[in-house]
Design a protein around this motif. Structure first.
Motif, PDB file in Angstrom:
ATOM      1  N   ARG A 127      -0.263  11.266  13.783  1.00 20.24           N
ATOM      2  CA  ARG A 127      -0.002   9.819  13.805  1.00 20.24           C
ATOM      3  C   ARG A 127      -0.929   9.157  12.794  1.00 20.24           C
ATOM      4  N   ARG A 128      -0.373   8.323  11.945  1.00 20.46           N
ATOM      5  CA  ARG A 128      -1.201   7.591  10.977  1.00 20.46           C
ATOM      6  C   ARG A 128      -0.680   6.169  10.861  1.00 20.46           C
ATOM      7  N   SER A 129      -1.588   5.252  10.541  1.00 21.57           N
ATOM      8  CA  SER A 129      -1.227   3.841  10.391  1.00 21.57           C
ATOM      9  C   SER A 129      -0.984   3.491   8.931  1.00 21.57           C
ATOM     10  N   TYR A 130      -0.036   2.595   8.695  1.00 25.58           N
ATOM     11  CA  TYR A 130       0.241   2.115   7.338  1.00 25.58           C
ATOM     12  C   TYR A 130       0.510   0.611   7.388  1.00 25.58           C
ATOM     13  N   SER A 131      -0.217  -0.123   6.573  1.00 28.16           N
ATOM     14  CA  SER A 131      -0.062  -1.579   6.551  1.00 28.16           C
ATOM     15  C   SER A 131       1.285  -1.942   5.953  1.00 28.16           C
ATOM     16  N   LEU A 132       1.871  -2.986   6.481  1.00 26.85           N
ATOM     17  CA  LEU A 132       3.166  -3.433   5.957  1.00 26.85           C
ATOM     18  C   LEU A 132       2.931  -4.191   4.651  1.00 26.85           C
ATOM     19  N   ARG A 161      -0.939   9.187  -1.692  1.00 27.85           N
ATOM     20  CA  ARG A 161      -1.270  10.551  -1.263  1.00 27.85           C
ATOM     21  C   ARG A 161      -2.770  10.813  -1.380  1.00 27.85           C
ATOM     22  N   VAL A 162      -3.281  11.442  -0.316  1.00 28.64           N
ATOM     23  CA  VAL A 162      -4.680  11.860  -0.283  1.00 28.64           C
ATOM     24  C   VAL A 162      -4.669  13.379  -0.468  1.00 28.64           C
ATOM     25  N   ASP A 163      -5.546  13.917  -1.309  1.00 32.45           N
ATOM     26  CA  ASP A 163      -5.563  15.374  -1.521  1.00 32.45           C
ATOM     27  C   ASP A 163      -5.709  16.098  -0.193  1.00 32.45           C
ATOM     28  N   ARG A 200     -10.394  -1.819   7.491  1.00 34.21           N
ATOM     29  CA  ARG A 200     -10.845  -0.500   7.037  1.00 34.21           C
ATOM     30  C   ARG A 200      -9.745   0.495   7.330  1.00 34.21           C
ATOM     31  N   PHE A 201      -9.417   1.311   6.354  1.00 39.22           N
ATOM     32  CA  PHE A 201      -8.399   2.334   6.579  1.00 39.22           C
ATOM     33  C   PHE A 201      -9.006   3.589   7.197  1.00 39.22           C
ATOM     34  N   THR A 202     -10.335   3.622   7.275  1.00 39.60           N
ATOM     35  CA  THR A 202     -10.996   4.829   7.780  1.00 39.60           C
ATOM     36  C   THR A 202     -12.168   4.467   8.688  1.00 39.60           C
ATOM     37  N   ASN A 245     -11.630  10.043  11.042  1.00 43.66           N
ATOM     38  CA  ASN A 245     -12.985  10.059  10.539  1.00 43.66           C
ATOM     39  C   ASN A 245     -12.998  10.717   9.171  1.00 43.66           C
ATOM     40  N   ILE A 246     -12.861   9.903   8.098  1.00 45.99           N
ATOM     41  CA  ILE A 246     -12.750  10.472   6.776  1.00 45.99           C
ATOM     42  C   ILE A 246     -13.504   9.644   5.745  1.00 45.99           C
ATOM     43  N   THR A 247     -13.765  10.269   4.634  1.00 42.65           N
ATOM     44  CA  THR A 247     -14.411   9.567   3.524  1.00 42.65           C
ATOM     45  C   THR A 247     -13.311   9.005   2.638  1.00 42.65           C
ATOM     46  N   VAL A 248     -13.466   7.770   2.225  1.00 36.68           N
ATOM     47  CA  VAL A 248     -12.365   7.156   1.492  1.00 36.68           C
ATOM     48  C   VAL A 248     -12.714   6.938   0.022  1.00 36.68           C
ATOM     49  N   ILE A 249     -11.793   7.321  -0.843  1.00 36.63           N
ATOM     50  CA  ILE A 249     -11.933   7.035  -2.276  1.00 36.63           C
ATOM     51  C   ILE A 249     -10.584   6.474  -2.685  1.00 36.63           C
ATOM     52  N   MET A 250     -10.488   5.160  -2.847  1.00 39.65           N
ATOM     53  CA  MET A 250      -9.153   4.590  -2.992  1.00 39.65           C
ATOM     54  C   MET A 250      -8.917   3.908  -4.327  1.00 39.65           C
ATOM     55  N   ASP A 251      -9.803   4.042  -5.294  1.00 41.01           N
ATOM     56  CA  ASP A 251      -9.556   3.269  -6.507  1.00 41.01           C
ATOM     57  C   ASP A 251      -8.829   4.088  -7.573  1.00 41.01           C
TER      58      ASP A 251
HETATM   59  C1  LIG Z   1      -5.004   0.058   9.894  1.00 39.48           C
HETATM   60  C2  LIG Z   1      -4.769   1.093   8.795  1.00 39.48           C
HETATM   61  C3  LIG Z   1      -3.892   0.807   7.772  1.00 39.48           C
HETATM   62  C4  LIG Z   1      -3.662   1.753   6.753  1.00 39.48           C
HETATM   63  N1  LIG Z   1      -2.785   1.432   5.755  1.00 39.48           N
HETATM   64  C5  LIG Z   1      -2.556   2.325   4.758  1.00 39.48           C
HETATM   65  C6  LIG Z   1      -1.644   1.999   3.698  1.00 39.48           C
HETATM   66  O1  LIG Z   1      -1.033   0.924   3.676  1.00 39.48           O
HETATM   67  N2  LIG Z   1      -1.437   2.930   2.720  1.00 39.48           N
HETATM   68  C7  LIG Z   1      -2.085   4.151   2.719  1.00 39.48           C
HETATM   69  O2  LIG Z   1      -1.837   4.962   1.816  1.00 39.48           O
HETATM   70  N3  LIG Z   1      -2.963   4.470   3.720  1.00 39.48           N
HETATM   71  C8  LIG Z   1      -3.201   3.606   4.732  1.00 39.48           C
HETATM   72  N4  LIG Z   1      -4.061   3.935   5.758  1.00 39.48           N
HETATM   73  C9  LIG Z   1      -4.652   5.299   5.772  1.00 39.48           C
HETATM   74  C10 LIG Z   1      -3.656   6.250   6.493  1.00 39.48           C
HETATM   75  O3  LIG Z   1      -3.542   5.886   7.863  1.00 39.48           O
HETATM   76  C11 LIG Z   1      -4.113   7.721   6.455  1.00 39.48           C
HETATM   77  O4  LIG Z   1      -5.439   7.792   6.915  1.00 39.48           O
HETATM   78  C12 LIG Z   1      -4.003   8.336   5.067  1.00 39.48           C
HETATM   79  O5  LIG Z   1      -2.645   8.310   4.616  1.00 39.48           O
HETATM   80  C13 LIG Z   1      -4.488   9.812   5.100  1.00 39.48           C
HETATM   81  O6  LIG Z   1      -3.791  10.488   6.113  1.00 39.48           O
HETATM   82  P1  LIG Z   1      -3.391  12.013   5.916  1.00 39.48           P
HETATM   83  O7  LIG Z   1      -2.788  12.517   7.203  1.00 39.48           O
HETATM   84  O8  LIG Z   1      -2.595  12.213   4.684  1.00 39.48           O
HETATM   85  O9  LIG Z   1      -4.808  12.693   5.652  1.00 39.48           O
HETATM   86  P2  LIG Z   1      -5.608  13.654   6.664  1.00 39.48           P
HETATM   87  O10 LIG Z   1      -4.830  14.901   6.878  1.00 39.48           O
HETATM   88  O11 LIG Z   1      -6.021  12.835   7.846  1.00 39.48           O
HETATM   89  O12 LIG Z   1      -6.899  13.945   5.792  1.00 39.48           O
HETATM   90  C14 LIG Z   1      -6.954  15.059   4.877  1.00 39.48           C
HETATM   91  C15 LIG Z   1      -8.239  15.032   4.089  1.00 39.48           C
HETATM   92  O13 LIG Z   1      -8.272  13.883   3.247  1.00 39.48           O
HETATM   93  C16 LIG Z   1      -9.424  13.090   3.514  1.00 39.48           C
HETATM   94  N5  LIG Z   1      -8.946  11.696   3.432  1.00 39.48           N
HETATM   95  C17 LIG Z   1      -8.135  11.060   4.304  1.00 39.48           C
HETATM   96  N6  LIG Z   1      -7.865   9.802   3.911  1.00 39.48           N
HETATM   97  C18 LIG Z   1      -8.533   9.634   2.753  1.00 39.48           C
HETATM   98  C19 LIG Z   1      -8.624   8.561   1.835  1.00 39.48           C
HETATM   99  N7  LIG Z   1      -7.981   7.385   2.049  1.00 39.48           N
HETATM  100  N8  LIG Z   1      -9.368   8.773   0.707  1.00 39.48           N
HETATM  101  C20 LIG Z   1      -9.985   9.946   0.475  1.00 39.48           C
HETATM  102  N9  LIG Z   1      -9.933  11.008   1.305  1.00 39.48           N
HETATM  103  C21 LIG Z   1      -9.221  10.848   2.434  1.00 39.48           C
HETATM  104  C22 LIG Z   1      -9.876  13.504   4.894  1.00 39.48           C
HETATM  105  O14 LIG Z   1     -11.279  13.371   5.044  1.00 39.48           O
HETATM  106  C23 LIG Z   1      -9.469  14.951   4.963  1.00 39.48           C
HETATM  107  O15 LIG Z   1     -10.448  15.758   4.388  1.00 39.48           O
HETATM  108  C24 LIG Z   1      -4.319   3.012   6.771  1.00 39.48           C
HETATM  109  C25 LIG Z   1      -5.211   3.281   7.831  1.00 39.48           C
HETATM  110  C26 LIG Z   1      -5.437   2.350   8.819  1.00 39.48           C
HETATM  111  C27 LIG Z   1      -6.399   2.686   9.947  1.00 39.48           C
END
Ligand SMILES: Cc1cc2nc3c(=O)[nH]c(=O)nc-3n(C[C@H](O)[C@H](O)[C@H](O)COP(=O)(O)OP(=O)(O)OC[C@H]3O[C@@H](n4cnc5c(N)ncnc54)[C@H](O)[C@@H]3O)c2cc1C
Length: 251
Positions: A54-59, A74-76, A223-225, A244-250
């Motif tokens: 389950r993951r959240s995504y802002s509208l 996409r996150v690596d 905060r997305f994380t 619980n993750i480290t974020v690099i979003m730029d």
């Molecule tokens: C309220 C809310 C709103 C959000 N809105 C958006 C949105 O609009 N668009 C969007 O793309 N995401 C958004 N996110 C982030 C999203 O929910 C996920 O966390 C993100 O897509 C990563 O999930 P995953 O299952 O692909 O990665 P995971 O399988 O959970 O993580 C895999 C690996 O990537 C690392 N990782 C995870 N996220 C990041 C990151 N952002 N940067 C660097 N490393 C990371 C983790 O530490 C882990 O090692 C939002 C989060 C919240 C809480």
């Protein structure tokens, strides 16, 4: 409360090499339930390799339309973001929870400061704003900027910041105190500040704004994380924290 709705994917628009916009088809009998305020998010559930994720995504859509759309970067190695940016196709069904969240646009004279995928809730605010809106948006390059062309078409005071590319009329930097001051020229009064991006951006920007006389009640952030530092989490202002993750979003 935690009910999921099965929604058809109506449209998938590639935004950058690693991000897409996903639009959902909302059946008319539940469209009222899916009404939202700019800044809110939905939670998507999917079974990936036998695990329920389950993951959240802002509208990112305009709340004044019936459209429900998200922008996913996409996150690596990321499970859900890889699935959503690489594997889905039009007509697939996703399990989606109703919109929720406390990062809510209240209108007025607004300054939004965001980086990378942090643009998504801000874009929804820009689309629904009727008054002055200043955007400070950081990315590595134009090519890696989500919604770059769409934002340029919105009639707001837009400032793009690129850390890895020189672009005429844009800052070549990361978002920092000096960028914010150059844009705002000391005009911090009677404005609402909406910040979304890496934890460091939120923390540094909040400190800088407070130093310049902005009241904490005029600063809103998403905060997305998960944040580990205890003293920077204001429960009244943050939303459900999912992972619980480290974020690099730029970029
Ligand atoms: C309220 C809310 C709103 C959000 N809105 C958006 C949105 O609009 N668009 C969007 O793309 N995401 C958004 N996110 C982030 C999203 O929910 C996920 O966390 C993100 O897509 C990563 O999930 P995953 O299952 O692909 O990665 P995971 O399988 O959970 O993580 C895999 C690996 O990537 C690392 N990782 C995870 N996220 C990041 C990151 N952002 N940067 C660097 N490393 C990371 C983790 O530490 C882990 O090692 C939002 C989060 C919240 C809480």
């Amino acid at each position: 409360m935690n009910k999921f709705y099965s929604l058809d994917i109506k449209e998938i628009n590639p935004l950058t090499l690693d991000s897409v916009e996903i639009k959902f088809d909302i059946p008319s009998d539940i469209s009222e339930k899916f009404k939202f305020k700019a800044g809110q998010y939905i939670t998507i559930k999917n079974n990936i390799n036998g695990e329920e994720i389950r993951r959240s995504y802002s509208l990112c859509s305009n709340p004044n339309t019936n459209e429900i759309a998200v922008g996913v970067k996409r996150v690596d190695g990321g499970k859900m973001s890889t699935f959503l940016t690489k594997e889905i196709k039009i007509g697939d069904i996703l399990e989606v929870m109703l919109p929720t969240g406390n990062f809510i646009f209240e209108g007025g004279n607004v300054v939004a400061i965001c980086a990378g995928s942090g643009i998504t809730p801000i874009l929804s605010m820009m689309k629904s704003s009727n008054s002055a809106f200043t955007l400070i948006y950081g990315n590595k390059t134009i090519e890696s900027s989500m919604f770059y062309n769409e934002i340029r078409d919105i009639n707001s005071d837009n400032h793009f910041i690129f850390s890895k590319e020189e672009v005429e009329g844009c800052f070549h930097s990361r978002i920092n105190d000096s960028v914010i001051e150059t844009v705002l020229q000391g005009d911090y009064k009677n404005r609402g500040f909406y910040i979304c991006g890496p934890g460091e951006l939120i923390d540094n920007t909040e400190k800088f704004l407070i130093k310049n006389g902005v009241k904490t009640s005029d600063i809103f952030f998403e905060r997305f994380t998960l944040v580990k530092k205890k003293n920077v989490v204001d429960k009244s202002k943050t939303d459900e924290i999912i992972c619980n993750i480290t974020v690099i979003m730029d970029g």
